[in-house]
Motif scaffolding. Structure first.
Motif, PDB file in Angstrom:
ATOM      1  N   ARG A  65       0.815  -1.211   0.000  1.00 26.37           N
ATOM      2  CA  ARG A  65       0.000   0.000   0.000  1.00 26.37           C
ATOM      3  C   ARG A  65       0.848   1.260   0.000  1.00 26.37           C
ATOM      4  NH1 ARG A  65      -5.156   0.310   3.650  1.00 26.37           N
ATOM      5  NH2 ARG A  65      -5.486   1.914   2.077  1.00 26.37           N
ATOM      6  N   LEU A  66       2.161   1.076  -0.064  1.00 25.30           N
ATOM      7  CA  LEU A  66       3.076   2.221  -0.058  1.00 25.30           C
ATOM      8  C   LEU A  66       4.040   2.101  -1.232  1.00 25.30           C
ATOM      9  CD1 LEU A  66       3.845   2.129   3.764  1.00 25.30           C
ATOM     10  CD2 LEU A  66       2.428   3.841   2.599  1.00 25.30           C
ATOM     11  N   PRO A  67       3.525   2.165  -2.470  1.00 22.00           N
ATOM     12  CA  PRO A  67       4.393   1.903  -3.629  1.00 22.00           C
ATOM     13  C   PRO A  67       5.545   2.880  -3.761  1.00 22.00           C
ATOM     14  CG  PRO A  67       2.254   2.773  -4.315  1.00 22.00           C
ATOM     15  CD  PRO A  67       2.134   2.439  -2.861  1.00 22.00           C
ATOM     16  N   LEU A  68       5.404   4.110  -3.254  1.00 20.61           N
ATOM     17  CA  LEU A  68       6.518   5.045  -3.349  1.00 20.61           C
ATOM     18  C   LEU A  68       7.752   4.503  -2.634  1.00 20.61           C
ATOM     19  CD1 LEU A  68       7.636   7.831  -4.149  1.00 20.61           C
ATOM     20  CD2 LEU A  68       6.791   8.694  -1.981  1.00 20.61           C
ATOM     21  N   LEU A  69       7.553   3.768  -1.553  1.00 25.81           N
ATOM     22  CA  LEU A  69       8.693   3.262  -0.793  1.00 25.81           C
ATOM     23  C   LEU A  69       9.432   2.156  -1.529  1.00 25.81           C
ATOM     24  CD1 LEU A  69       7.392   3.245   2.885  1.00 25.81           C
ATOM     25  CD2 LEU A  69       8.404   5.088   1.543  1.00 25.81           C
ATOM     26  N   MET A  70       8.840   1.636  -2.595  1.00 20.26           N
ATOM     27  CA  MET A  70       9.519   0.634  -3.414  1.00 20.26           C
ATOM     28  C   MET A  70       9.848   1.215  -4.787  1.00 20.26           C
ATOM     29  SD  MET A  70       7.519  -2.915  -2.452  1.00 20.26           S
ATOM     30  CE  MET A  70       5.892  -2.292  -2.912  1.00 20.26           C
ATOM     31  N   SER A  71      10.111   2.528  -4.812  1.00 18.97           N
ATOM     32  CA  SER A  71      10.353   3.233  -6.063  1.00 18.97           C
ATOM     33  C   SER A  71      11.718   3.893  -6.044  1.00 18.97           C
ATOM     34  CB  SER A  71       9.279   4.297  -6.293  1.00 18.97           C
ATOM     35  OG  SER A  71       7.988   3.744  -6.185  1.00 18.97           O
ATOM     36  N   ARG A  72      12.115   4.362  -7.201  1.00 17.27           N
ATOM     37  CA  ARG A  72      13.338   5.150  -7.324  1.00 17.27           C
ATOM     38  C   ARG A  72      13.075   6.280  -8.299  1.00 17.27           C
ATOM     39  NH1 ARG A  72      17.040   0.748 -10.645  1.00 17.27           N
ATOM     40  NH2 ARG A  72      15.833   0.756 -12.587  1.00 17.27           N
ATOM     41  N   ILE A  73      13.888   7.311  -8.197  1.00 15.47           N
ATOM     42  CA  ILE A  73      13.715   8.479  -9.046  1.00 15.47           C
ATOM     43  C   ILE A  73      14.452   8.244 -10.360  1.00 15.47           C
ATOM     44  CG2 ILE A  73      15.720   9.786  -8.244  1.00 15.47           C
ATOM     45  CD1 ILE A  73      12.244  11.304  -8.629  1.00 15.47           C
ATOM     46  N   GLU A  74      13.805   8.559 -11.468  1.00  9.51           N
ATOM     47  CA  GLU A  74      14.404   8.383 -12.786  1.00  9.51           C
ATOM     48  C   GLU A  74      14.148   9.625 -13.620  1.00  9.51           C
ATOM     49  OE1 GLU A  74      12.635   4.869 -14.381  1.00  9.51           O
ATOM     50  OE2 GLU A  74      14.010   3.526 -13.324  1.00  9.51           O
ATOM     51  N   GLY A  75      14.921   9.763 -14.707  1.00  8.92           N
ATOM     52  CA  GLY A  75      14.751  10.899 -15.595  1.00  8.92           C
ATOM     53  C   GLY A  75      15.628  12.059 -15.200  1.00  8.92           C
ATOM     54  N   GLY A  76      15.628  13.081 -16.041  1.00 11.15           N
ATOM     55  CA  GLY A  76      16.430  14.265 -15.776  1.00 11.15           C
ATOM     56  C   GLY A  76      15.819  15.123 -14.700  1.00 11.15           C
ATOM     57  N   ALA A  77      16.501  16.236 -14.412  1.00 13.12           N
ATOM     58  CA  ALA A  77      16.070  17.101 -13.320  1.00 13.12           C
ATOM     59  C   ALA A  77      14.663  17.650 -13.553  1.00 13.12           C
ATOM     60  CB  ALA A  77      17.063  18.240 -13.141  1.00 13.12           C
ATOM     61  N   ARG A  78      14.314  17.946 -14.817  1.00 20.00           N
ATOM     62  CA  ARG A  78      13.019  18.555 -15.093  1.00 20.00           C
ATOM     63  C   ARG A  78      11.929  17.531 -15.388  1.00 20.00           C
ATOM     64  NH1 ARG A  78      14.249  24.017 -18.710  1.00 20.00           N
ATOM     65  NH2 ARG A  78      15.707  24.976 -17.229  1.00 20.00           N
ATOM     66  N   ARG A  79      12.300  16.299 -15.686  1.00 15.74           N
ATOM     67  CA  ARG A  79      11.304  15.275 -15.999  1.00 15.74           C
ATOM     68  C   ARG A  79      11.407  14.094 -15.039  1.00 15.74           C
ATOM     69  NH1 ARG A  79      11.158  14.928 -22.651  1.00 15.74           N
ATOM     70  NH2 ARG A  79      10.590  17.126 -23.007  1.00 15.74           N
ATOM     71  N   ALA A  80      11.885  14.353 -13.856  1.00 17.84           N
ATOM     72  CA  ALA A  80      12.062  13.276 -12.882  1.00 17.84           C
ATOM     73  C   ALA A  80      10.710  12.669 -12.520  1.00 17.84           C
ATOM     74  CB  ALA A  80      12.760  13.813 -11.639  1.00 17.84           C
ATOM     75  N   ARG A  81      10.696  11.376 -12.320  1.00 15.59           N
ATOM     76  CA  ARG A  81       9.489  10.688 -11.908  1.00 15.59           C
ATOM     77  C   ARG A  81       9.872   9.485 -11.054  1.00 15.59           C
ATOM     78  NH1 ARG A  81       5.763   9.983 -15.196  1.00 15.59           N
ATOM     79  NH2 ARG A  81       4.913   7.976 -14.574  1.00 15.59           N
ATOM     80  N   TRP A  82       8.953   9.131 -10.173  1.00 19.49           N
ATOM     81  CA  TRP A  82       9.131   7.941  -9.353  1.00 19.49           C
ATOM     82  C   TRP A  82       8.670   6.728 -10.161  1.00 19.49           C
ATOM     83  CZ3 TRP A  82      11.804   8.505  -5.048  1.00 19.49           C
ATOM     84  CH2 TRP A  82      11.839   9.761  -4.422  1.00 19.49           C
ATOM     85  N   SER A  83       9.536   5.734 -10.255  1.00 22.99           N
ATOM     86  CA  SER A  83       9.242   4.517 -11.007  1.00 22.99           C
ATOM     87  C   SER A  83       9.529   3.301 -10.134  1.00 22.99           C
ATOM     88  CB  SER A  83      10.088   4.445 -12.284  1.00 22.99           C
ATOM     89  OG  SER A  83       9.826   5.554 -13.123  1.00 22.99           O
ATOM     90  N   PRO A  84       8.858   2.159 -10.414  1.00 24.00           N
ATOM     91  CA  PRO A  84       9.123   0.949  -9.617  1.00 24.00           C
ATOM     92  C   PRO A  84      10.597   0.574  -9.662  1.00 24.00           C
ATOM     93  CG  PRO A  84       7.174   0.662 -10.990  1.00 24.00           C
ATOM     94  CD  PRO A  84       7.807   1.947 -11.434  1.00 24.00           C
ATOM     95  N   ASP A  85      11.144   0.227  -8.512  1.00 25.87           N
ATOM     96  CA  ASP A  85      12.544  -0.161  -8.386  1.00 25.87           C
ATOM     97  C   ASP A  85      12.655  -1.675  -8.538  1.00 25.87           C
ATOM     98  OD1 ASP A  85      15.183  -0.543  -7.801  1.00 25.87           O
ATOM     99  OD2 ASP A  85      15.135   0.400  -5.819  1.00 25.87           O
ATOM    100  N   ALA A  86      13.148  -2.114  -9.682  1.00 21.43           N
ATOM    101  CA  ALA A  86      13.256  -3.555  -9.938  1.00 21.43           C
ATOM    102  C   ALA A  86      14.260  -4.221  -9.010  1.00 21.43           C
ATOM    103  CB  ALA A  86      13.651  -3.786 -11.396  1.00 21.43           C
ATOM    104  N   ASP A  87      15.168  -3.443  -8.455  1.00 21.27           N
ATOM    105  CA  ASP A  87      16.196  -3.996  -7.567  1.00 21.27           C
ATOM    106  C   ASP A  87      15.887  -3.762  -6.096  1.00 21.27           C
ATOM    107  OD1 ASP A  87      17.743  -4.810  -9.787  1.00 21.27           O
ATOM    108  OD2 ASP A  87      18.571  -2.782  -9.972  1.00 21.27           O
ATOM    109  N   PHE A  88      14.636  -3.420  -5.780  1.00 20.97           N
ATOM    110  CA  PHE A  88      14.294  -3.136  -4.394  1.00 20.97           C
ATOM    111  C   PHE A  88      14.557  -4.356  -3.508  1.00 20.97           C
ATOM    112  CE2 PHE A  88      11.356  -3.278  -0.823  1.00 20.97           C
ATOM    113  CZ  PHE A  88      11.583  -2.048  -0.229  1.00 20.97           C
ATOM    114  N   ALA A  89      15.219  -4.124  -2.369  1.00 23.82           N
ATOM    115  CA  ALA A  89      15.502  -5.187  -1.404  1.00 23.82           C
ATOM    116  C   ALA A  89      15.166  -4.671  -0.010  1.00 23.82           C
ATOM    117  CB  ALA A  89      16.972  -5.607  -1.468  1.00 23.82           C
TER     118      ALA A  89
END
Length: 432
Positions: A65-89
């Motif tokens: 229920r907290l998908p942000l906590l299993m995410s990472r930031i991707e993209g450049g400074a102006r187009r950054a977005r939170w995306s699922p972290d495939a390597d989350f441990a």
């Protein structure tokens, strides 16, 4: 300890755009890699602590229920977005700090407060135990680009909380015909606060405190009804009472510590989420400065010799916050957070966080009615506000159950910082 829970069902997640405030905090981290931009909270629990493996399974069962906590930031400074972290441990995020008997509690808690995040991690949870057979704590810390206080409170309620928090004030649905007036109000609000910050250009912090890099946490508490009763009697809010008591505490602390406080400005984070906006995502807060009436009364002795000073402080605070509680300014704050471009947002935050402009980070948050972890019951909650380099301290007011708990987070070099909670409680009693 359960490994799954119907209330912890997964939320489908494909990505989420980073907000301008998120990007502003990431930008500050890039400019100042030696500064810690994390905040969080500590939950104190009764009962025997779980072992680390069970605790990790427990936390993992709720991350759906907290998908942000299993995410990472991707993209450049102006187009950054939170995306699922495939390597989350989970092991990189959930840890323990074990005290060597009763005398080791402070050391274990400091470990949880000061330990760096694992590489690539934006948050961490520490199980703090070993000091007593029937007491333990859970310390949650997060990079401020990841969450603000409201989002972190939702994380607490998802992982440990039971019951609902008190309703957060949000603006109503805006009318399209009112947009020009709203734009003017929002721009005027930002201009007013920026003009106030420019007026103190070159001002140095109140005292040249030498930082040690080690944080300390001190706690105080009063019944929540006490703050609400005082607020109702004077036509203000519980947070107004808290700020007035903080000003009174600082007046006495300044006299005892020898740290001169000619003027103190607090930085107040304001939640600017829309009514339909998810609270677990990133930052939707705006920082507003407020001058604390520290010098309302003489700082000689305990400050209690001037019986009218506590009420004068409260009236001063209420006069400053009255517009912020109104619909017009709250809507203006929401519009600023939603529409302000990246560069003005980053510049504004850097300006307001500067110790040349503000001295104290002061936040408050309704957390939950109660909380538990397995058979353990949450007995108290302490917020860990952002500790800005050059600020005296960060102070957080949390409402949990029947208690209003204040927490002071400061560098170990702050003289007599351990007196602040007691002085705050005393100031509340004077107002009562």
């Amino acid at each position: 300890m359960p490994e799954s829970d119907p209330s912890a069902r997964s939320v489908p997640f494909t990505g989420h755009p980073a907000h301008s405030v998120d990007r502003a905090f990431f930008g500050m981290e890039r400019r100042h890699p030696d500064v810690r931009w994390d905040a969080g909270g500590v939950a104190y629990l009764s009962g025997p602590p779980p072992n680390l493996a069970d605790f990790r399974a427990y936390v993992g069962s709720r991350l759906g229920r907290l998908p942000l906590l299993m995410s990472r930031i991707e993209g450049g400074a102006r187009r950054a977005r939170w995306s699922p972290d495939a390597d989350f441990a989970l092991e990189r995020h959930v840890h323990e700090a074990v005290a060597e008997g009763p005398a080791g509690w402070d050391t274990a808690l400091r470990t949880a407060l000061d330990a760096p995040f694992a590489p690539g991690a934006y948050w961490g949870i520490w199980l703090v135990h070993g000091h007593a057979p029937d007491e333990y704590a859970v310390c949650y810390r997060f990079h401020h680009a990841c969450q603000d206080g409201s989002a972190a409170a939702m994380t607490f309620r998802t992982v440990l909380g039971e019951g609902e928090p008190s309703a957060r004030p949000v603006p109503g649905e805006g009318r399209p015909t009112g947009l020009p007036r709203r734009v003017g109000t929002a721009v005027g609000l930002a201009t007013m606060f920026l003009a106030g910050s420019l007026a103190v250009r070159g001002r140095r912090p109140a005292a040249p405190l030498v930082p040690t890099g080690e944080r300390r946490l001190w706690r105080g508490r009063v019944p929540a009804d006490t703050l609400r009763r005082i607020a109702a009697a004077h036509g203000g809010s519980a947070h107004d009472v808290h700020l007035a008591a903080l000003a009174g505490a600082l007046s006495v602390w300044s006299a005892r510590s020898g740290v001169p406080l000619p003027r103190v400005r607090a930085l107040l984070p304001v939640d600017a989420r829309r009514p339909d906006e998810e609270q677990t995502w990133g930052n939707r807060c705006f920082a507003l400065p407020l001058e604390l009436p520290v010098r309302t009364a003489s700082s000689r002795g305990t400050g209690s010799h001037d019986g009218d000073a506590p009420v004068r402080r409260l009236e001063h605070v209420m006069a400053s916050t009255r517009k912020l509680r109104g619909e017009t300014w709250r809507q203006a704050v929401q519009d600023l957070v939603q529409y302000m471009p990246d560069r003005p947002t980053a510049w504004y935050l850097r300006r307001m966080l500067s110790p040349r402009v503000t001295d104290v980070m002061a936040t408050s948050m309704p957390v939950a009615d109660k909380g538990s972890l397995g058979n353990g019951e949450v007995t108290g909650v302490a917020l860990l506000p952002l500790l800005v380099p050059g600020h005296l301290f960060g102070v957080g007011l949390s409402f949990f159950g029947n208690w209003a708990e204040t927490s002071f987070v400061a560098d170990r070099g702050l003289p007599l910082g351990e007196l602040l909670p007691e002085l705050w409680e005393q100031a509340v009693r004077e107002l009562d």
